[in-house]
Scaffold this active site. Structure first.
Site, PDB file in Angstrom:
ATOM      1  N   HIS A   1       0.835  -1.201   0.000  1.00 55.41           N
ATOM      2  CA  HIS A   1       0.000   0.000   0.000  1.00 55.41           C
ATOM      3  C   HIS A   1       0.876   1.260   0.000  1.00 55.41           C
ATOM      4  O   HIS A   1       0.713   2.145  -0.856  1.00 55.41           O
ATOM      5  CB  HIS A   1      -0.906  -0.016   1.235  1.00 55.41           C
ATOM      6  CG  HIS A   1      -1.820   1.158   1.354  1.00 55.41           C
ATOM      7  ND1 HIS A   1      -3.152   1.103   1.011  1.00 55.41           N
ATOM      8  CD2 HIS A   1      -1.610   2.431   1.783  1.00 55.41           C
ATOM      9  CE1 HIS A   1      -3.709   2.276   1.221  1.00 55.41           C
ATOM     10  NE2 HIS A   1      -2.792   3.105   1.693  1.00 55.41           N
ATOM     11  N   GLU A   2       1.809   1.334   0.937  1.00 55.63           N
ATOM     12  CA  GLU A   2       2.650   2.534   1.047  1.00 55.63           C
ATOM     13  C   GLU A   2       3.602   2.668  -0.140  1.00 55.63           C
ATOM     14  O   GLU A   2       3.884   3.785  -0.592  1.00 55.63           O
ATOM     15  CB  GLU A   2       3.424   2.525   2.367  1.00 55.63           C
ATOM     16  CG  GLU A   2       2.553   2.543   3.622  1.00 55.63           C
ATOM     17  CD  GLU A   2       1.581   3.715   3.676  1.00 55.63           C
ATOM     18  OE1 GLU A   2       1.817   4.744   3.001  1.00 55.63           O
ATOM     19  OE2 GLU A   2       0.556   3.588   4.390  1.00 55.63           O
TER      20      GLU A   2
ATOM     21  N   HIS B   1       1.756   4.379  -2.917  1.00 54.41           N
ATOM     22  CA  HIS B   1       1.840   5.840  -2.771  1.00 54.41           C
ATOM     23  C   HIS B   1       3.200   6.351  -3.243  1.00 54.41           C
ATOM     24  O   HIS B   1       3.304   7.354  -3.963  1.00 54.41           O
ATOM     25  CB  HIS B   1       1.662   6.231  -1.298  1.00 54.41           C
ATOM     26  CG  HIS B   1       0.262   6.160  -0.788  1.00 54.41           C
ATOM     27  ND1 HIS B   1      -0.793   6.786  -1.411  1.00 54.41           N
ATOM     28  CD2 HIS B   1      -0.251   5.556   0.317  1.00 54.41           C
ATOM     29  CE1 HIS B   1      -1.904   6.566  -0.714  1.00 54.41           C
ATOM     30  NE2 HIS B   1      -1.596   5.827   0.335  1.00 54.41           N
TER      31      HIS B   1
ATOM     32  N   HIS C   1       3.624   6.309  -6.966  1.00 51.78           N
ATOM     33  CA  HIS C   1       2.823   7.395  -7.545  1.00 51.78           C
ATOM     34  C   HIS C   1       3.608   8.702  -7.453  1.00 51.78           C
ATOM     35  O   HIS C   1       3.729   9.453  -8.436  1.00 51.78           O
ATOM     36  CB  HIS C   1       1.484   7.494  -6.806  1.00 51.78           C
ATOM     37  CG  HIS C   1       0.450   8.306  -7.517  1.00 51.78           C
ATOM     38  ND1 HIS C   1      -0.843   8.419  -7.054  1.00 51.78           N
ATOM     39  CD2 HIS C   1       0.514   9.069  -8.642  1.00 51.78           C
ATOM     40  CE1 HIS C   1      -1.529   9.199  -7.870  1.00 51.78           C
ATOM     41  NE2 HIS C   1      -0.725   9.612  -8.833  1.00 51.78           N
TER      42      HIS C   1
END
Length: 600
Positions: A388-389, A392, A395
């Site tokens: 998940h991190e 980020h 991105h």
């Protein structure tokens, strides 16, 4: 329980490399002084923003001083998060906070000064070929905002009301976190234990239905005793939103909240209507949950009870990295080369130590690689946190690498798409690889509950917000009984006739802090749906969908979020992405039903 090691006792190989931001404290100090000087230089532009040349120079300085302040702030605070008790970086973090305030104050004249131009003159400025393209977009956004910006005196008055307008949220926070006390309830061992916010979900995960029921009733009985105060507080927040919407000439509080990201109200409405169409899937999942738990009646306090007995997945950090890397193969080698570099080149602070900030996040500053803070445990949740991190972080990496500073920051509406897509690809990989029926059921339950909590539940919250604002805007008053009736009715609709919608749940509106950050929760559901749609396209179409997705990551904040998603193949102005997410949810339910039938 083992005592946590001090920071100095942990392996530096598992620390992030903050020297990539500043090689030494002396470098940080030098840049801090440079930023302070530039704050003074900004003042020279006040009253002189007359043409494209002066705006170019002013915006360039604004970008430079803003970036310096951001880098200084990020470095100081990430060091502070390594050990929150360590004084040096506490002091440095406070120093950068004061600098950020100074920078914001120094730059505050820019928008009002430009908006003082007539609409015609502002359009001429935008059309000036000498204006940098990235600054042209800034002026276009100011022009779009202009009808809702008031005179200087009126803006000053609204600014002074700012502290007062925070009162409902502040009061709720104090009530909910400081003054509200829950009674003692019995745990699984029959011991009387004080119920707290943090322990509540643990009680609801108990195998003993009486433990779950008692905790559930204790929570909502406690809120029920304060129903009048909490209703008044929520109503005050709704009226605050309506005041600002009226003052700024928006048709409604909802449209005001959507205006900043240029989101059409149809996106909000499509989410609610499409979820309504797919509520039979939620009802079907509730029936399956009831069957798997072997209950005669499924109650609201049974929603967090594990469906798989005593199953733990032990995953070391090295195993988690390899599994995440393997699961993201559909995104291509270029993506995974950068990802592997992130694993190896000082992006991540891995393990917990004494004084370290809890939780996890991805952060950083433009011009250097992103950073990720973890508190890794060797379990499935931590592996999902890692992917998940890193979603980020990737991105941010692509966004920063393909945009100028001003256009690099992606908006909140898009913020959870990349992280959730990584989770979806990891889940697909684990499900396809799993041969153990118990493990597979555990994974399917984990994923299905994400749909329940992130899509269905957040959409129900969003619908509640829409109803209470619309009724207040129509001149109706909302008593505690009205709020309870609205909220209970939504629960009945969303969970269906196959379960007992306990009357106590009517008070749940009173404990949701997000209702004081109004019209925000829908972004959880839209972000999850967009990510699920991307994952489905990538797994089914391959490279064309990957290329579109990488284009999304590279877009940053260079356009409005709806346009960025649309170019990448996810049109949130239509129901299609939500419907695609629902087809994935349906497939999960079918797999769970098959496993259940095979076990029977």
């Amino acid at each position: 329980m083992n005592q946590l090691p001090k920071r100095s006792e942990t392996d530096a190989a598992h620390h992030w490399r903050l020297e990539d931001l500043y090689a030494s404290q002396a470098d940080w100090d030098q840049e801090y002084e440079k930023a302070r000087k530039q704050v003074a230089e900004v003042a020279a532009f006040e009253g002189k923003l007359a043409d494209a040349a002066s705006i170019n120079r002013c915006f360039e300085l604004e970008d430079e001083v803003s970036l310096l302040a951001e880098r200084l702030y990020v470095y100081a605070n990430m060091h502070h998060h390594e050990d929150m008790a360590e004084g040096k970086y506490q002091s440095l973090a406070e120093k950068t906070k004061r600098l950020s305030v100074e920078v914001n104050e120094a730059l505050s004249f820019i928008t009002p000064e430009i908006l003082a131009f007539s609409e015609e003159d502002l359009k001429k400025l935008i059309a000036d070929p000498s204006l940098k393209p990235t600054y042209k977009r800034t002026l276009e956004e100011m022009l779009r905002q202009k009808p809702h910006v008031l005179s200087k005196n009126e803006e000053s008055l609204l600014a002074q009301v700012g502290n007062v307008s925070q009162a409902p949220s502040t009061i709720f926070g104090m009530l909910n976190n400081a003054d509200l006390k829950f009674p003692k309830v019995k745990n699984d061992k029959g011991e009387e234990v004080e119920l707290t916010h943090g322990r509540y979900i643990q009680f609801l995960e108990s195998r003993n239905p009486e433990v779950r029921r008692e905790a559930f009733k204790a929570v909502y009985d406690t809120y029920g005793k304060l129903r009048n105060t909490l209703a008044a507080t929520l109503n005050a927040n709704v009226n605050k939103n309506i005041f600002y919407a009226n003052a700024r000439s928006y048709p409604s509080a909802l449209e005001m909240s959507l205006f900043g990201d240029n989101i059409p109200q149809s996106v909000y409405d499509n989410l609610i209507s499409t979820i309504h169409e797919h509520l039979p899937l939620m009802h079907r999942y509730m029936a399956l949950r009831k069957k798997l738990l072997k209950l005669d009646e499924l109650h609201m306090y049974d929603l967090f009870t594990p469906l798989v007995d005593d199953f733990d997945m032990d995953v070391t950090y090295d195993q988690a990295k390899k599994t995440v890397y393997d699961s993201l193969a559909p995104l291509g080698n270029d993506y995974r080369t950068v990802l592997q570099g992130g694993f190896e080149d000082g992006w991540i602070d891995v393990y917990e130590n004494e004084g370290k900030r809890s939780g996890a996040y991805s952060w950083g500053a433009f011009g250097t690689h992103p950073y990720v803070l973890l508190n890794h445990k060797d379990n499935l949740n931590s592996m999902f946190t890692l992917t998940h991190e890193m979603g980020h972080a990737m991105h941010s990496y692509y966004s920063d690498g393909n945009n100028e500073y001003r256009d690099a920051q992606y908006p909140i509406f898009l913020a959870e798409v990349a992280s959730t897509l990584n989770e979806a690809l990891l889940m697909d990989y684990l499900l396809n690889k799993s041969t153990d029926p118990k493990e597979k059921m555990y994974l399917l339950t984990y994923y299905a509950d994400q749909f329940r909590t992130t899509v269905f539940r957040q959409t129900m919250f969003a619908e509640f917000e829409k109803i209470v604002h619309a009724r207040t805007e129509a001149g109706e008053s909302l008593t505690p009984a009205d709020l309870c009736e609205i909220y209970y009715g939504l629960n009945t609709k969303y969970y269906g006739d196959g379960m007992v919608v306990d009357k106590d749940i009517e008070m749940e509106w009173a404990r949701i802090p997000h209702f004081y950050t109004s019209f925000y929760v829908y972004k959880y559901a839209t972000g999850f749906s967009a990510a699920t749609s991307f994952a489905k396209q990538i797994l089914e179409e391959g490279q064309p969908a990957v290329d579109r997705y990488l284009g999304f990551l590279k877009s940053g904040g260079s356009d409005y979020p709806i346009n960025i998603l649309k170019k990448a193949g996810v049109d949130m102005s239509t129901p299609e992405p939500i419907a695609q997410a629902m087809s994935v949810f349906e497939d999960l339910i079918e797999q769970m039903e098959k496993l259940t039938a095979d076990r029977a």
